[in-house]
Design a protein around this motif. Structure first.
Motif, PDB file in Angstrom:
ATOM      1  N   ALA A 185       0.944  -1.171   0.194  1.00  0.00           N
ATOM      2  CA  ALA A 185       0.080   0.000   0.044  1.00  0.00           C
ATOM      3  C   ALA A 185       0.768   1.275  -0.237  1.00  0.00           C
ATOM      4  CB  ALA A 185      -0.867   0.065   1.230  1.00  0.00           C
ATOM      5  N   ALA A 186       2.016   1.297   0.784  1.00  0.00           N
ATOM      6  CA  ALA A 186       2.853   2.649   0.752  1.00  0.00           C
ATOM      7  C   ALA A 186       3.429   2.600  -0.484  1.00  0.00           C
ATOM      8  CB  ALA A 186       4.076   2.221   1.734  1.00  0.00           C
ATOM      9  N   LEU A 243      -6.534   8.622   4.147  1.00  0.00           N
ATOM     10  CA  LEU A 243      -7.960   8.486   3.973  1.00  0.00           C
ATOM     11  C   LEU A 243      -8.346   7.263   2.979  1.00  0.00           C
ATOM     12  CD1 LEU A 243      -8.435  12.291   3.017  1.00  0.00           C
ATOM     13  CD2 LEU A 243      -9.341  10.926   5.149  1.00  0.00           C
ATOM     14  N   VAL A 244      -7.419   6.776   2.376  1.00  0.00           N
ATOM     15  CA  VAL A 244      -7.816   5.557   1.459  1.00  0.00           C
ATOM     16  C   VAL A 244      -7.195   4.488   1.655  1.00  0.00           C
ATOM     17  CG1 VAL A 244      -7.448   5.353  -1.124  1.00  0.00           C
ATOM     18  CG2 VAL A 244      -8.157   7.528  -0.423  1.00  0.00           C
ATOM     19  N   LEU A 245      -5.693   4.467   1.831  1.00  0.00           N
ATOM     20  CA  LEU A 245      -5.003   3.178   1.921  1.00  0.00           C
ATOM     21  C   LEU A 245      -4.613   2.897   3.510  1.00  0.00           C
ATOM     22  CD1 LEU A 245      -2.772   3.581  -1.255  1.00  0.00           C
ATOM     23  CD2 LEU A 245      -4.619   1.994  -1.217  1.00  0.00           C
ATOM     24  N   VAL A 246      -4.382   1.657   3.686  1.00  0.00           N
ATOM     25  CA  VAL A 246      -3.975   1.242   4.885  1.00  0.00           C
ATOM     26  C   VAL A 246      -2.656   1.508   5.199  1.00  0.00           C
ATOM     27  CG1 VAL A 246      -5.698  -0.937   5.006  1.00  0.00           C
ATOM     28  CG2 VAL A 246      -3.142  -1.007   4.389  1.00  0.00           C
ATOM     29  N   ARG A 247      -2.447   1.869   6.261  1.00  0.00           N
ATOM     30  CA  ARG A 247      -0.841   2.274   7.031  1.00  0.00           C
ATOM     31  C   ARG A 247      -0.154   0.954   7.399  1.00  0.00           C
ATOM     32  NH1 ARG A 247       0.234   7.930   7.659  1.00  0.00           N
ATOM     33  NH2 ARG A 247      -1.486   9.125   7.674  1.00  0.00           N
ATOM     34  N   GLY A 248       1.080   0.769   6.577  1.00  0.00           N
ATOM     35  CA  GLY A 248       1.932  -0.322   7.289  1.00  0.00           C
ATOM     36  C   GLY A 248       1.186  -1.767   7.070  1.00  0.00           C
ATOM     37  N   GLY A 249       0.323  -1.765   5.816  1.00  0.00           N
ATOM     38  CA  GLY A 249      -0.360  -2.970   5.613  1.00  0.00           C
ATOM     39  C   GLY A 249       0.705  -3.673   4.793  1.00  0.00           C
TER      40      GLY A 249
END
Length: 210
Positions: free
Chosen positions: A94-95, A203-209
């Protein structure tokens, strides 16, 4: 022996390119009201009838200029498959997706920003420009829906929001009007790019996912 019309097709492409370039230069220099089919045809060295036959009028010509500016060329390749999107297609987290999409958004905003500032500043007074704005907004929405679908398949979307609502959020983040507001505040391309990446992470993507 089969008739080879490749020469005629090449000539038609060159003529189209000249007209589009002449229209782009005039739109940026003179604005929507100051650009006419007559003056574009004169600069491109063609007849007005050729311009009307090829583009259907001034609104169609503006859309052709926008498409050419957005894509960078006239090759029949959809945007998602162009080299600009290569890093986005290669993203494995995601990052990485956030960074790649922010790069794409900043590049597109810088390329089409000057043209859209000219076109959209007058849309309230011209039905053709309102129609143009609605068309490009619809095209952007279709594009972000595709991106959201792919991100959803990877499990990268933040929970608690439907894919359609997520697409609306992404569509708003990268809206030309948002970029224009930040441009008027003196934001650089880098600052805008970093903000898009931050907004995606918030707002959109997971963090650290994954």
């Amino acid at each position: 022996m089969a008739y080879d019309n490749s020469g005629r097709a090449d000539a038609a492409r060159r003529t189209r390119a000249r007209v589009v370039e002449a229209a782009r230069e005039q739109l940026l220099a003179r604005g929507w009201a100051g650009t006419t089919i007559r003056s574009v045809a004169a600069d491109a060295g063609v007849s007005r009838e050729t311009v009307y036959k090829t583009f259907g009028g001034k609104a169609g010509l503006l859309k052709a200029v926008y498409d050419r500016t957005l894509a960078g060329d006239d090759a029949p390749v959809v945007m998602a498959e162009r080299p600009l999107f290569a890093s986005l297609r290669r993203a494995s987290t995601a990052a990485e997706a956030a960074r790649a999409y922010a790069d794409v958004a900043a590049h597109i905003a810088e390329e089409v920003g000057p043209l859209l500032r000219v076109a959209l500043s007058s849309r309230g007074a011209d039905p053709q420009l309102r129609e143009f704005a609605e068309q490009i907004d619809a095209e952007r929405l279709a594009g972000v829906r595709q991106v959201v679908r792919v991100w959803g398949e990877h499990g990268w979307l933040r929970p608690g929001r439907t894919p359609e609502a997520t697409a609306d959020v992404l569509w708003t983040i990268v809206a030309p009007t948002v970029h224009e507001l930040l441009h008027t505040r003196g934001w650089s391309r880098r600052r805008y790019r970093d903000w898009v990446e931050e907004a995606l992470g918030a707002l959109v993507l997971v963090r650290g996912g994954p």
